[in-house]
Design a protein around this motif. Structure first.
Motif, mmCIF file in Angstrom:
data_model
loop_
_atom_site.group_PDB
_atom_site.id
_atom_site.type_symbol
_atom_site.label_atom_id
_atom_site.label_comp_id
_atom_site.label_asym_id
_atom_site.label_seq_id
_atom_site.Cartn_x
_atom_site.Cartn_y
_atom_site.Cartn_z
ATOM 1 N N MET A 84 0.840 -1.197 0.000
ATOM 2 C CA MET A 84 0.000 0.000 0.000
ATOM 3 C C MET A 84 0.873 1.244 0.000
ATOM 4 O O MET A 84 2.055 1.179 0.331
ATOM 5 N N THR A 85 0.276 2.365 -0.320
ATOM 6 C CA THR A 85 0.906 3.670 -0.158
ATOM 7 C C THR A 85 -0.167 4.671 0.230
ATOM 8 O O THR A 85 -1.314 4.564 -0.218
ATOM 9 N N SER A 86 0.183 5.630 1.072
ATOM 10 C CA SER A 86 -0.764 6.698 1.406
ATOM 11 C C SER A 86 -0.402 7.985 0.685
ATOM 12 O O SER A 86 -1.174 8.937 0.693
ATOM 13 N N THR A 87 0.768 8.013 0.026
ATOM 14 C CA THR A 87 1.211 9.218 -0.678
ATOM 15 C C THR A 87 1.038 9.121 -2.187
ATOM 16 O O THR A 87 1.353 10.061 -2.902
ATOM 17 N N GLY A 88 0.539 7.982 -2.675
ATOM 18 C CA GLY A 88 0.435 7.779 -4.118
ATOM 19 C C GLY A 88 1.785 7.372 -4.679
ATOM 20 O O GLY A 88 2.776 7.298 -3.968
ATOM 21 N N GLY A 89 1.825 7.109 -5.975
ATOM 22 C CA GLY A 89 3.109 6.732 -6.552
ATOM 23 C C GLY A 89 2.982 6.276 -7.988
ATOM 24 O O GLY A 89 1.896 6.010 -8.488
ATOM 25 N N ASN A 90 4.126 6.214 -8.653
ATOM 26 C CA ASN A 90 4.189 5.773 -10.035
ATOM 27 C C ASN A 90 4.388 4.262 -10.128
ATOM 28 O O ASN A 90 3.863 3.624 -11.026
ATOM 29 N N THR A 91 5.203 3.720 -9.246
ATOM 30 C CA THR A 91 5.455 2.276 -9.236
ATOM 31 C C THR A 91 5.460 1.789 -7.802
ATOM 32 O O THR A 91 6.162 2.307 -6.963
ATOM 33 N N LEU A 92 4.653 0.818 -7.532
ATOM 34 C CA LEU A 92 4.579 0.196 -6.215
ATOM 35 C C LEU A 92 4.653 -1.301 -6.457
ATOM 36 O O LEU A 92 3.873 -1.835 -7.242
ATOM 37 N N GLY A 93 5.600 -1.962 -5.822
ATOM 38 C CA GLY A 93 5.680 -3.388 -6.090
ATOM 39 C C GLY A 93 6.583 -4.147 -5.150
ATOM 40 O O GLY A 93 7.381 -3.575 -4.412
ATOM 41 N N PHE A 94 6.432 -5.467 -5.194
ATOM 42 C CA PHE A 94 7.304 -6.395 -4.481
ATOM 43 C C PHE A 94 8.467 -6.752 -5.391
ATOM 44 O O PHE A 94 8.300 -6.839 -6.612
ATOM 45 N N TYR A 95 9.627 -7.001 -4.826
ATOM 46 C CA TYR A 95 10.821 -7.344 -5.599
ATOM 47 C C TYR A 95 11.417 -8.644 -5.077
ATOM 48 O O TYR A 95 12.528 -8.687 -4.566
ATOM 49 N N GLY A 96 10.666 -9.732 -5.235
ATOM 50 C CA GLY A 96 11.086 -11.051 -4.766
ATOM 51 C C GLY A 96 12.272 -11.621 -5.512
ATOM 52 O O GLY A 96 12.931 -12.534 -5.015
ATOM 53 N N ALA A 97 12.574 -11.102 -6.692
ATOM 54 C CA ALA A 97 13.748 -11.570 -7.429
ATOM 55 C C ALA A 97 15.041 -11.041 -6.808
ATOM 56 O O ALA A 97 16.101 -11.621 -6.981
ATOM 57 N N VAL A 98 14.958 -9.938 -6.068
ATOM 58 C CA VAL A 98 16.130 -9.338 -5.422
ATOM 59 C C VAL A 98 16.329 -9.950 -4.033
ATOM 60 O O VAL A 98 17.407 -10.429 -3.700
ATOM 61 N N ILE A 99 15.298 -9.908 -3.217
ATOM 62 C CA ILE A 99 15.284 -10.551 -1.901
ATOM 63 C C ILE A 99 14.019 -11.411 -1.871
ATOM 64 O O ILE A 99 12.922 -10.881 -2.036
ATOM 65 N N PRO A 100 14.151 -12.724 -1.690
ATOM 66 C CA PRO A 100 12.966 -13.596 -1.746
ATOM 67 C C PRO A 100 11.872 -13.165 -0.767
ATOM 68 O O PRO A 100 12.148 -12.829 0.383
ATOM 69 N N THR A 101 10.646 -13.149 -1.258
ATOM 70 C CA THR A 101 9.472 -12.887 -0.427
ATOM 71 C C THR A 101 9.112 -14.176 0.294
ATOM 72 O O THR A 101 8.984 -15.220 -0.328
ATOM 73 N N VAL A 102 8.928 -14.094 1.629
ATOM 74 C CA VAL A 102 8.668 -15.276 2.443
ATOM 75 C C VAL A 102 7.506 -14.996 3.387
ATOM 76 O O VAL A 102 7.464 -13.948 4.018
ATOM 77 N N ILE A 103 6.579 -15.947 3.475
ATOM 78 C CA ILE A 103 5.547 -15.940 4.508
ATOM 79 C C ILE A 103 5.635 -17.297 5.197
ATOM 80 O O ILE A 103 5.584 -18.328 4.527
ATOM 81 N N LYS A 104 5.769 -17.298 6.529
ATOM 82 C CA LYS A 104 5.895 -18.562 7.275
ATOM 83 C C LYS A 104 4.869 -18.603 8.398
ATOM 84 O O LYS A 104 4.584 -17.584 9.026
ATOM 85 N N ALA A 105 4.377 -19.802 8.662
ATOM 86 C CA ALA A 105 3.536 -20.063 9.838
ATOM 87 C C ALA A 105 4.161 -21.261 10.550
ATOM 88 O O ALA A 105 4.110 -22.377 10.054
ATOM 89 N N LYS A 106 4.779 -20.997 11.698
ATOM 90 C CA LYS A 106 5.437 -22.043 12.472
ATOM 91 C C LYS A 106 4.577 -22.372 13.680
ATOM 92 O O LYS A 106 4.124 -21.454 14.390
ATOM 93 N N CYS A 107 4.356 -23.647 13.924
ATOM 94 C CA CYS A 107 3.539 -24.067 15.057
ATOM 95 C C CYS A 107 4.117 -23.487 16.346
ATOM 96 O O CYS A 107 5.290 -23.668 16.650
ATOM 97 N N ALA A 108 3.313 -22.761 17.094
ATOM 98 C CA ALA A 108 3.775 -22.116 18.322
ATOM 99 C C ALA A 108 3.952 -23.099 19.464
ATOM 100 O O ALA A 108 4.495 -22.743 20.508
ATOM 101 N N TYR A 109 3.495 -24.328 19.306
ATOM 102 C CA TYR A 109 3.672 -25.352 20.343
ATOM 103 C C TYR A 109 5.090 -25.905 20.372
ATOM 104 O O TYR A 109 5.480 -26.550 21.317
ATOM 105 N N LEU A 110 5.853 -25.685 19.294
ATOM 106 C CA LEU A 110 7.205 -26.255 19.199
ATOM 107 C C LEU A 110 8.205 -25.455 19.983
ATOM 108 O O LEU A 110 8.137 -24.309 20.169
#
Length: 110
Positions: A84-110
């Motif tokens: 998101m952006t609150s100031t607006g913009g020309n290009t807004l994006g994820f760059y997973g090719a530069v730094i991999p995008t990761v989402i993890k869910a680790k069991c909290a019981y471990l």
């Protein structure tokens, strides 16, 4: 980018590189992990970067975001990584090719 997390107690985290460029005196970029695919549902899962300039010239901001939180889920839930952006913009994006995008869910019981 989405993850489906089953019932349980989970230590959920994400890591993402985002960028926003625009003409102006300020450019921001926010990343959030949300139960909605187009908005923020939990401010604790939101990160922000802001760049400010002196005049209305091209300006950009870059955000390497990483945050986590313990989730207690009573039902299987989908989470979306939103930019998101609150100031607006020309290009807004994820760059997973530069730094991999990761989402993890680790069991909290471990």
């Amino acid at each position: 980018i989405t993850i489906s997390i089953p019932i349980g107690i989970w230590d959920v985290e994400y890591k993402v590189l985002m960028s926003n460029n625009k003409d102006g005196t300020a450019a921001d970029v926010l990343a959030t992990l949300s139960t909605a695919n187009n908005s923020q549902s939990d401010s604790e899962m939101t990160t922000e970067s802001l760049a400010q300039g002196a005049t209305a010239t091209p300006i950009g901001t870059l955000l390497t975001a990483s945050t986590h939180k313990i989730f207690s889920l009573a039902s299987k839930t989908s989470y979306y990584l939103n930019g998101m952006t609150s100031t607006g913009g020309n290009t807004l994006g994820f760059y997973g090719a530069v730094i991999p995008t990761v989402i993890k869910a680790k069991c909290a019981y471990l």
